[in-house]
Write an enzyme that holds these catalytic residues in place. Sequence first.
Site, PDB file in Angstrom:
ATOM      1  CE  LYS A   3     -19.357  72.904 -11.394  1.00 22.32           C
ATOM      2  NZ  LYS A   3     -19.926  72.198 -12.496  1.00 22.32           N
ATOM      3  CG  ASP A  27     -23.036  69.459 -11.330  1.00 21.60           C
ATOM      4  OD1 ASP A  27     -23.028  68.229 -11.441  1.00 21.60           O
ATOM      5  OD2 ASP A  27     -23.643  70.200 -12.120  1.00 21.60           O
TER       6      ASP A  27
END
Length: 205
Positions: A118, A135
């Site tokens: 991420k 996410d």
Amino acid sequence: MDLQSLLEKMERVAKERNAPIFLHKAKLEPYQILIATVLSSRTRDEQTAKAVEKLFSRAKGIEDIAKMKVEEIEELIKSVGFYRVKARRIKEIAEILSRRKFPETFEELTQLPGVGRKTANIVLAYLGKPAIAVDTHVHRISNRIGLVKTKTPEKTEEELRKIFPTELWEKVNYVFVGFGQTVCLPRNPKCSECPIGDVCQKNII
DNA sequence: AAAACGGGGGC
DNA sequence: GCCCCAGTTTT
């Protein structure tokens, strides 16, 4: 509904509800974006912003952070979650980065302590490279609206790369998040206020 | 695949 | 008190 208008509806409602924008709007150097993103995990935008302000007003460059004691960093970033482990990792990151050129590939970035896929993708996007940062919001919403049927963020990223044209990836990175924070919440989504209820699979994840 | 890592803010 | 939080690492 086409992807463009889907994103537009999500973006509009997020904006109306004043979704946080700090990490999206922040004008920082790449190493600062990297550290800010590390700080942001499991932490609200405002709390992240506080820590970022304090840390970078105290440290003028990556070398300054490398030289700080872990306890000093902890004190400055106390407003974020997991701040002790983050302080340690940020110091390590600073030590590494002050000795080499800034990493610009996914592989190099994810080798840094505390940098997962991420964070790596956020940094890549900031550097102007095509990247989708998945996410919890992106993963949850992509499944809820039937864009993908995936169990893991990795798989979601893979699928979204196929679904969205590259020029929309940057929007995906922040529009889903703003929408997820304001309307499509994890446990208690505000479905009655949702502009894209017609494509929703109703809380399947 | 699940647990551990931690703390703060809003209602 | 429960919900929510721009995840990563270790088990």
